[in-house]
Design a protein around this motif. Structure first.
Motif, PDB file in Angstrom:
ATOM      1  N   UNK A  70       0.835  -1.155   0.222  1.00  0.00           N
ATOM      2  CA  UNK A  70      -0.010  -0.070  -0.131  1.00  0.00           C
ATOM      3  C   UNK A  70       0.989   1.158  -0.070  1.00  0.00           C
ATOM      4  N   UNK A  71       1.793   1.127   0.836  1.00  0.00           N
ATOM      5  CA  UNK A  71       2.915   2.582   0.856  1.00  0.00           C
ATOM      6  C   UNK A  71       3.453   2.491  -0.492  1.00  0.00           C
ATOM      7  N   UNK A  72       3.717   1.688  -1.258  1.00  0.00           N
ATOM      8  CA  UNK A  72       4.277   1.481  -2.742  1.00  0.00           C
ATOM      9  C   UNK A  72       3.496   2.275  -3.592  1.00  0.00           C
ATOM     10  N   UNK A  73       2.110   1.893  -3.365  1.00  0.00           N
ATOM     11  CA  UNK A  73       1.221   2.466  -4.426  1.00  0.00           C
ATOM     12  C   UNK A  73       1.082   3.958  -4.017  1.00  0.00           C
ATOM     13  N   UNK A  74       0.953   4.438  -2.871  1.00  0.00           N
ATOM     14  CA  UNK A  74       1.119   5.923  -2.392  1.00  0.00           C
ATOM     15  C   UNK A  74       2.304   6.616  -2.917  1.00  0.00           C
ATOM     16  N   UNK A  75       3.484   5.894  -2.563  1.00  0.00           N
ATOM     17  CA  UNK A  75       4.471   6.416  -3.159  1.00  0.00           C
ATOM     18  C   UNK A  75       4.733   6.792  -4.717  1.00  0.00           C
ATOM     19  N   UNK A  76       4.340   5.900  -5.260  1.00  0.00           N
ATOM     20  CA  UNK A  76       4.441   5.883  -6.609  1.00  0.00           C
ATOM     21  C   UNK A  76       3.177   6.836  -7.490  1.00  0.00           C
ATOM     22  N   UNK A  77       2.103   7.115  -6.698  1.00  0.00           N
ATOM     23  CA  UNK A  77       1.297   7.974  -7.186  1.00  0.00           C
ATOM     24  C   UNK A  77       1.701   9.466  -6.869  1.00  0.00           C
ATOM     25  N   UNK A  78       2.518   9.693  -5.650  1.00  0.00           N
ATOM     26  CA  UNK A  78       2.967  10.794  -5.132  1.00  0.00           C
ATOM     27  C   UNK A  78       4.020  11.093  -6.250  1.00  0.00           C
ATOM     28  N   UNK A  79       5.003  10.193  -6.411  1.00  0.00           N
ATOM     29  CA  UNK A  79       6.087  10.657  -7.461  1.00  0.00           C
ATOM     30  C   UNK A  79       5.536  11.057  -8.791  1.00  0.00           C
ATOM     31  N   UNK A  80       4.301  10.567  -9.095  1.00  0.00           N
ATOM     32  CA  UNK A  80       3.565  11.058 -10.446  1.00  0.00           C
ATOM     33  C   UNK A  80       2.551  12.307 -10.142  1.00  0.00           C
ATOM     34  N   UNK A  81       2.813  12.803  -9.224  1.00  0.00           N
ATOM     35  CA  UNK A  81       1.826  13.854  -8.609  1.00  0.00           C
ATOM     36  C   UNK A  81       0.424  13.726  -8.919  1.00  0.00           C
ATOM     37  N   UNK A  82       0.027  12.342  -8.599  1.00  0.00           N
ATOM     38  CA  UNK A  82      -1.301  11.732  -8.896  1.00  0.00           C
ATOM     39  C   UNK A  82      -2.087  11.710  -7.757  1.00  0.00           C
ATOM     40  N   UNK A  83      -3.263  12.205  -7.491  1.00  0.00           N
ATOM     41  CA  UNK A  83      -4.236  12.033  -6.416  1.00  0.00           C
ATOM     42  C   UNK A  83      -4.369  10.482  -6.262  1.00  0.00           C
ATOM     43  N   UNK A  84      -4.534  10.006  -4.782  1.00  0.00           N
ATOM     44  CA  UNK A  84      -5.064   8.492  -4.689  1.00  0.00           C
ATOM     45  C   UNK A  84      -5.800   8.535  -3.511  1.00  0.00           C
ATOM     46  N   UNK A  85      -6.650   7.552  -3.578  1.00  0.00           N
ATOM     47  CA  UNK A  85      -7.499   7.363  -2.291  1.00  0.00           C
ATOM     48  C   UNK A  85      -7.305   5.750  -2.344  1.00  0.00           C
ATOM     49  N   UNK A  86      -7.067   5.197  -1.226  1.00  0.00           N
ATOM     50  CA  UNK A  86      -6.975   3.930  -0.948  1.00  0.00           C
ATOM     51  C   UNK A  86      -7.631   3.356   0.284  1.00  0.00           C
ATOM     52  N   UNK A  87      -8.100   2.147   0.265  1.00  0.00           N
ATOM     53  CA  UNK A  87      -8.872   1.523   1.320  1.00  0.00           C
ATOM     54  C   UNK A  87      -7.873   0.898   2.028  1.00  0.00           C
ATOM     55  N   UNK A  88      -7.812   0.845   3.185  1.00  0.00           N
ATOM     56  CA  UNK A  88      -6.876  -0.017   4.293  1.00  0.00           C
ATOM     57  C   UNK A  88      -7.164   0.180   5.929  1.00  0.00           C
ATOM     58  N   UNK A  89      -7.420  -1.098   6.303  1.00  0.00           N
ATOM     59  CA  UNK A  89      -7.962  -1.055   7.404  1.00  0.00           C
ATOM     60  C   UNK A  89      -7.110  -0.107   8.653  1.00  0.00           C
ATOM     61  N   UNK A  90      -5.839  -0.135   8.397  1.00  0.00           N
ATOM     62  CA  UNK A  90      -4.724   0.757   9.246  1.00  0.00           C
ATOM     63  C   UNK A  90      -5.257   0.892  10.642  1.00  0.00           C
ATOM     64  N   UNK A  91      -5.326  -0.623  11.204  1.00  0.00           N
ATOM     65  CA  UNK A  91      -5.959  -0.777  12.432  1.00  0.00           C
ATOM     66  C   UNK A  91      -4.876  -0.103  13.565  1.00  0.00           C
ATOM     67  N   UNK A  92      -3.690  -0.211  13.655  1.00  0.00           N
ATOM     68  CA  UNK A  92      -3.035   0.258  14.597  1.00  0.00           C
ATOM     69  C   UNK A  92      -2.037   1.564  14.154  1.00  0.00           C
ATOM     70  N   UNK A  93      -1.875   2.456  15.044  1.00  0.00           N
ATOM     71  CA  UNK A  93      -0.887   3.476  14.896  1.00  0.00           C
ATOM     72  C   UNK A  93       0.396   3.282  14.143  1.00  0.00           C
ATOM     73  N   UNK A  94       1.098   2.084  14.560  1.00  0.00           N
ATOM     74  CA  UNK A  94       2.347   1.757  13.872  1.00  0.00           C
ATOM     75  C   UNK A  94       1.964   1.572  12.355  1.00  0.00           C
ATOM     76  N   UNK A  95       0.793   1.085  12.205  1.00  0.00           N
ATOM     77  CA  UNK A  95       0.640   0.763  10.567  1.00  0.00           C
ATOM     78  C   UNK A  95       0.377   2.195   9.956  1.00  0.00           C
ATOM     79  N   UNK A  96      -0.305   3.003  10.580  1.00  0.00           N
ATOM     80  CA  UNK A  96      -0.532   4.533  10.039  1.00  0.00           C
ATOM     81  C   UNK A  96       0.783   5.090   9.958  1.00  0.00           C
ATOM     82  N   UNK A  97       1.453   4.952  10.916  1.00  0.00           N
ATOM     83  CA  UNK A  97       2.908   5.764  10.918  1.00  0.00           C
ATOM     84  C   UNK A  97       3.720   5.230   9.613  1.00  0.00           C
ATOM     85  N   UNK A  98       3.645   3.948   9.418  1.00  0.00           N
ATOM     86  CA  UNK A  98       4.269   3.281   8.201  1.00  0.00           C
ATOM     87  C   UNK A  98       3.878   3.637   6.874  1.00  0.00           C
ATOM     88  N   UNK A  99       2.363   4.206   6.886  1.00  0.00           N
ATOM     89  CA  UNK A  99       2.006   4.666   5.717  1.00  0.00           C
ATOM     90  C   UNK A  99       2.188   6.174   5.534  1.00  0.00           C
TER      91      UNK A  99
END
Length: 185
Positions: A70-99
């Motif tokens: 998921x982080x790779x998808x986000x990073x790829x979209x950002x490098x291309x300056x493309x907006x992205x909405x992605x679904x992810x449970x992101x249940x823990x703070x450590x997961x959200x911090x990783x993203x």
């Protein structure tokens, strides 16, 4: 209400436990704002899907490769300056911090929050989804609500889908403006 394109975070993660409506709300946010939507469940390794379908809760070790994809998808979209909405449970703070780290800071979360009873009824009504309702309690136990975290919009799921999407977009507009102001100063 559409988001201001110049103040919009380049990536938005729609998060919450199974059954909260991440896919529907994420697709709605993306459609209203001309952004690409990615269904995060499609990025799970096959073994994760098998485990969940068997009613076996995922561990942190199971989730980390998925979060990295998921982080790779986000990073790829950002490098291309493309907006992205992605679904992810992101249940823990450590997961959200990783993203957040993968996004280099330009990331917002929409946390879809609801009661156990409502979530359970939604999961039981779903057709053809690999996640059984029996895993709801393990997800609720794992969930660390993002209370007080920057860049998070919380929306109650008791509303109609269109209202949830509108509330999320309104909240994201506020998050995006604050973030833009902080970067400008």
């Amino acid at each position: 209400m559409e988001l201001e394109k110049e103040s919009l975070p380049l990536a938005v993660v729609v998060m919450g436990v199974s059954g909260c409506g991440k896919s529907s709300v994420g697709a709605g946010i993306a459609a209203r704002n001309g952004m690409r939507f990615v269904e995060g469940d499609q990025l799970h390794p096959a073994r994760n899907v098998e485990k969940m379908a068997e009613g076996i809760p995922l561990t942190d070790a199971d989730r980390l490769p998925w979060l990295d994809r998921i982080g790779e998808e986000i990073n790829t979209a950002q490098k291309a300056s493309q907006g992205l909405v992605i679904s992810c449970s992101a249940l823990k703070k450590t997961y959200r911090d990783r993203l957040r780290q993968a996004a280099g800071g330009r990331l917002a979360f929409v946390f879809l929050e609801g009661t156990r009873d409502l979530l359970l009824s939604r999961m039981q009504a779903r057709q053809g989804h690999f996640m059984p309702a029996s895993l709801l309690d393990s997800q609720l136990q794992t969930l660390e609500p993002p209370t007080g975290e920057a860049g998070v919009v919380t929306v109650a799921i008791e509303n109609a889908l269109g209202d949830i999407v509108a509330l999320a977009c309104k909240g994201l507009s506020g998050v995006a403006v604050k973030r833009g102001d902080n970067h400008a100063g």
